[in-house]
Design a protein around this motif. Structure first.
Motif, PDB file in Angstrom:
ATOM      1  N   GLN A 338       0.900  -1.112   0.005  1.00 34.98           N
ATOM      2  CA  GLN A 338      -0.022   0.036   0.166  1.00 34.98           C
ATOM      3  C   GLN A 338       0.894   1.307  -0.057  1.00 34.98           C
ATOM      4  OE1 GLN A 338      -2.917   0.027   3.105  1.00 34.98           O
ATOM      5  NE2 GLN A 338      -3.705  -2.119   2.708  1.00 34.98           N
ATOM      6  N   GLU A 339       1.926   1.204   0.680  1.00 29.93           N
ATOM      7  CA  GLU A 339       2.797   2.471   0.877  1.00 29.93           C
ATOM      8  C   GLU A 339       3.596   2.664  -0.361  1.00 29.93           C
ATOM      9  OE1 GLU A 339       5.275   2.549   4.386  1.00 29.93           O
ATOM     10  OE2 GLU A 339       3.533   1.932   5.649  1.00 29.93           O
ATOM     11  N   ALA A 340       3.880   1.444  -1.008  1.00 33.81           N
ATOM     12  CA  ALA A 340       4.707   1.569  -2.460  1.00 33.81           C
ATOM     13  C   ALA A 340       3.739   2.009  -3.484  1.00 33.81           C
ATOM     14  CB  ALA A 340       5.302   0.317  -3.102  1.00 33.81           C
ATOM     15  N   GLU A 341       2.401   1.714  -3.462  1.00 31.93           N
ATOM     16  CA  GLU A 341       1.418   2.088  -4.522  1.00 31.93           C
ATOM     17  C   GLU A 341       1.018   3.594  -4.436  1.00 31.93           C
ATOM     18  OE1 GLU A 341      -1.286  -0.946  -4.474  1.00 31.93           O
ATOM     19  OE2 GLU A 341       0.149  -2.472  -5.020  1.00 31.93           O
ATOM     20  N   ASN A 342       0.819   3.957  -2.866  1.00 32.74           N
ATOM     21  CA  ASN A 342       0.073   5.171  -2.921  1.00 32.74           C
ATOM     22  C   ASN A 342       1.152   6.230  -1.825  1.00 32.74           C
ATOM     23  OD1 ASN A 342      -1.509   7.371  -2.040  1.00 32.74           O
ATOM     24  ND2 ASN A 342      -3.262   6.053  -1.543  1.00 32.74           N
ATOM     25  N   PRO A 343       1.874   7.146  -2.460  1.00 31.87           N
ATOM     26  CA  PRO A 343       2.701   8.051  -1.663  1.00 31.87           C
ATOM     27  C   PRO A 343       2.129   8.654  -0.484  1.00 31.87           C
ATOM     28  CG  PRO A 343       2.981   8.302  -4.090  1.00 31.87           C
ATOM     29  CD  PRO A 343       1.722   7.645  -4.008  1.00 31.87           C
ATOM     30  N   GLN A 348       1.347   9.422   5.077  1.00 32.27           N
ATOM     31  CA  GLN A 348       0.701   9.534   6.454  1.00 32.27           C
ATOM     32  C   GLN A 348       1.325   8.697   7.605  1.00 32.27           C
ATOM     33  OE1 GLN A 348      -3.129   7.918   5.261  1.00 32.27           O
ATOM     34  NE2 GLN A 348      -3.792   9.865   4.549  1.00 32.27           N
ATOM     35  N   GLU A 349       1.967   7.544   7.127  1.00 34.77           N
ATOM     36  CA  GLU A 349       2.630   6.614   8.011  1.00 34.77           C
ATOM     37  C   GLU A 349       4.116   7.385   8.593  1.00 34.77           C
ATOM     38  OE1 GLU A 349       4.120   3.467  10.258  1.00 34.77           O
ATOM     39  OE2 GLU A 349       2.271   3.775   9.342  1.00 34.77           O
ATOM     40  N   ALA A 350       4.684   7.884   7.887  1.00 33.60           N
ATOM     41  CA  ALA A 350       5.867   8.871   8.004  1.00 33.60           C
ATOM     42  C   ALA A 350       5.625  10.068   9.094  1.00 33.60           C
ATOM     43  CB  ALA A 350       6.662   9.300   7.060  1.00 33.60           C
ATOM     44  N   ARG A 352       2.620   9.804  11.268  1.00 35.94           N
ATOM     45  CA  ARG A 352       2.631   8.960  12.464  1.00 35.94           C
ATOM     46  C   ARG A 352       3.705   8.859  13.312  1.00 35.94           C
ATOM     47  NH1 ARG A 352      -1.869   6.733   9.597  1.00 35.94           N
ATOM     48  NH2 ARG A 352      -0.309   5.007   8.720  1.00 35.94           N
ATOM     49  N   ARG A 353       4.727   8.538  12.445  1.00 45.17           N
ATOM     50  CA  ARG A 353       5.977   7.770  13.306  1.00 45.17           C
ATOM     51  C   ARG A 353       6.865   9.209  13.943  1.00 45.17           C
ATOM     52  NH1 ARG A 353       9.202   3.104  10.705  1.00 45.17           N
ATOM     53  NH2 ARG A 353       7.402   1.625  10.311  1.00 45.17           N
ATOM     54  N   ARG A 354       6.522  10.462  13.276  1.00 48.36           N
ATOM     55  CA  ARG A 354       7.190  11.623  13.685  1.00 48.36           C
ATOM     56  C   ARG A 354       6.239  11.975  15.050  1.00 48.36           C
ATOM     57  NH1 ARG A 354       7.582  13.011   8.093  1.00 48.36           N
ATOM     58  NH2 ARG A 354       5.687  14.117   8.341  1.00 48.36           N
ATOM     59  N   ARG A 355       5.033  11.724  14.773  1.00 47.96           N
ATOM     60  CA  ARG A 355       4.221  12.350  16.165  1.00 47.96           C
ATOM     61  C   ARG A 355       4.431  11.400  16.978  1.00 47.96           C
ATOM     62  NH1 ARG A 355       0.107  12.649  13.201  1.00 47.96           N
ATOM     63  NH2 ARG A 355      -0.812  10.774  13.540  1.00 47.96           N
ATOM     64  N   MET A 356       4.831   9.902  16.970  1.00 45.87           N
ATOM     65  CA  MET A 356       5.034   9.296  17.976  1.00 45.87           C
ATOM     66  C   MET A 356       6.258   9.619  18.675  1.00 45.87           C
ATOM     67  SD  MET A 356       3.729   5.253  17.016  1.00 45.87           S
ATOM     68  CE  MET A 356       4.358   5.276  15.467  1.00 45.87           C
ATOM     69  N   ASP A 357       7.293   9.953  17.881  1.00 47.77           N
ATOM     70  CA  ASP A 357       8.630  10.259  18.155  1.00 47.77           C
ATOM     71  C   ASP A 357       8.350  11.598  19.142  1.00 47.77           C
ATOM     72  OD1 ASP A 357      10.711   8.913  17.793  1.00 47.77           O
ATOM     73  OD2 ASP A 357      11.039   9.261  15.645  1.00 47.77           O
ATOM     74  N   GLU A 358       7.651  12.333  18.692  1.00 44.06           N
ATOM     75  CA  GLU A 358       7.652  13.859  19.774  1.00 44.06           C
ATOM     76  C   GLU A 358       6.851  13.389  21.016  1.00 44.06           C
ATOM     77  OE1 GLU A 358       5.450  16.191  17.107  1.00 44.06           O
ATOM     78  OE2 GLU A 358       7.057  16.646  15.683  1.00 44.06           O
ATOM     79  N   GLU A 359       6.063  12.453  20.614  1.00 47.82           N
ATOM     80  CA  GLU A 359       5.056  12.047  22.129  1.00 47.82           C
ATOM     81  C   GLU A 359       5.863  11.204  22.999  1.00 47.82           C
ATOM     82  OE1 GLU A 359       0.660  11.977  20.224  1.00 47.82           O
ATOM     83  OE2 GLU A 359       1.517  10.268  20.680  1.00 47.82           O
ATOM     84  N   ALA A 360       6.795  10.339  22.522  1.00 47.20           N
ATOM     85  CA  ALA A 360       7.503   9.759  23.084  1.00 47.20           C
ATOM     86  C   ALA A 360       8.746  10.254  23.937  1.00 47.20           C
ATOM     87  CB  ALA A 360       8.079   8.555  22.448  1.00 47.20           C
TER      88      ALA A 360
END
Length: 397
Positions: A338-343, A348-350, A352-360
């Motif tokens: 899904q990530e390869a086919e839809n940028p 969105q995944e990237a 989410r990871r940045r947001r998790m990083d900030e929260e953590a």
């Protein structure tokens, strides 16, 4: 060797060499003119991801790192040597944060990836550079500039596709031993894993994923109970969480309450991480009478009101583990497609990871401040929560 997943360092790039003030002086050569050379650039500081490392312990003992200065210029238009760059190896999975600005400078997630963290100073100019038709004998030079100095925090987060959650003694270490070549410590008495363990799960040829066993949480971990919550940051890079629960606890506690307690601690750590896909894995079903398997497990699911995927396994005997890892592999491949086919999905995944990083990062800093205040209140407390033997295992496929 100890497992250290955070370190603070000071990096200083080299100064640029000064330009030279010189005039050509040779026999029988009158009015030789200016011949002062430029200085050399100062060396820069780089961080480079190295898969041979799995801890930041070296940076606990040596905190200041300086690149070489550039050499000054010399007569006869000789340019000074450039300062040698300083390359510091760090484990793959290291995030670099500027402590003064709180800016995330980079994330080293691939072998050999290199990040410049301090720019070397630029060279000064010799007096030859200032020669002109109206200034035949210039006495101007320029000095080399200072190199950058930065206070950095290095944060290591293990690179894993799947993270294991659960109370101490839920069977996470036994599970990772069962499905991978990793060999974390297990025993026939209750204890908790002290550091994250990694294992590569090979489903079939050219199909594998990395699984991380995170030290067990207990109720109140967000307030510092047990090992606290600092190891939860290692789940930020995972795509899927497997929540292991002991269906027959030795102390007679409720499996349902255990699941709720972990979910509550996860939400207090990071709401974004808590919203990650999470599968319920009912472990130690071999400890329940065979005739009661279905009813016992279904009662847990019903009481939780769980509407996600549920698996029943015995990590010790291997019962049910193969269907579980196969389902995990299919899910990971579907997400990758899904990530390869839809940028847009990948972005969105990237995000989410940045947001998790900030929260953590914010939650861990608050936890650190609370522990610092507790230490100041009790000067006799010399406990070091990093004082554990390393148990991180990278198992080959």
């Amino acid at each position: 060797m100890k497992f250290v997943d955070e370190a603070t360092i000071i990096v200083e790039a080299g100064k640029g060499g000064h330009g030279c003030l010189s005039f050509r002086r040779e026999k029988y050569v009158p009015k030789g003119g200016p011949d002062g050379g430029d200085g050399g650039d100062g060396g820069s500081v780089y961080l480079e991801a190295d898969s041979a490392l799995n801890t930041l312990i070296d940076y606990r003992f040596q905190r200041k790192h300086k690149a070489q200065n550039g050499e000054p210029g010399a007569g006869r238009n000789c340019t000074g040597n450039k300062g040698e760059d300083l390359v510091l190896p760090v484990p793959v999975g290291t995030t670099v944060v500027d402590m003064d600005t709180h800016e995330v400078l980079g994330d080293l997630t691939k072998e050999g990836q290199r990040l410049k963290v301090a720019q070397g100073g630029f060279h000064g100019l010799g007096n030859t550079r200032f020669k002109s038709s109206v200034n035949r004998a210039p006495r101007q030079t320029s000095k080399g500039s200072e190199g950058e100095t930065r206070n950095l925090r290095l944060e290591l987060k293990v690179l894993a596709d799947v993270g294991l959650l659960g109370m101490p003694n839920a069977g996470k270490s036994t599970f990772i031993r069962s499905v991978s070549a990793a060999k974390p410590k297990v025993a026939d008495y209750p204890f908790t894993t002290l550091v994250p363990n990694l294992g590569v799960v090979s489903v079939q040829a050219h199909q594998s994923f990395v699984i991380a066993d995170i030290p067990g949480l207990i109720e109140g971990a967000a307030e510092g109970a047990g090992l606290g919550i600092r190891f939860l940051k290692h789940l930020v890079r995972t795509r899927l969480l497997l929540h292991l629960v002991d269906v027959a606890p030795y102390d007679g506690s409720s499996p349902v309450e255990a699941v709720k307690a972990i979910a509550h601690e996860l939400e207090k750590f990071s709401e974004t991480l808590a919203s990650r896909p999470r599968w319920l894995v009912l472990n130690k079903v071999d400890m329940v009478a065979e005739a009661d398997h279905e009813a016992h497990c279904q009662a847990i699911v019903d009481e939780l009101g769980w509407d996600g995927p549920v698996f029943r396994i015995s990590a010790l005997s291997g019962e049910g583990t193969k269907p579980l890892v196969q389902a995990v592999m299919r899910w990971i491949e579907e997400q990758a497609e899904q990530e390869a086919e839809n940028p847009e999905v990948a972005e969105q995944e990237a995000a989410r990871r940045r947001r998790m990083d900030e929260e953590a990062r914010a939650r861990i800093e608050a936890d650190r401040q609370a522990r610092r205040a507790a230490r100041e209140a009790d000067d006799d407390d010399d406990f070091d929560d990093d004082d554990y033997d390393v148990e991180v295992v990278y198992a080959p496929e």
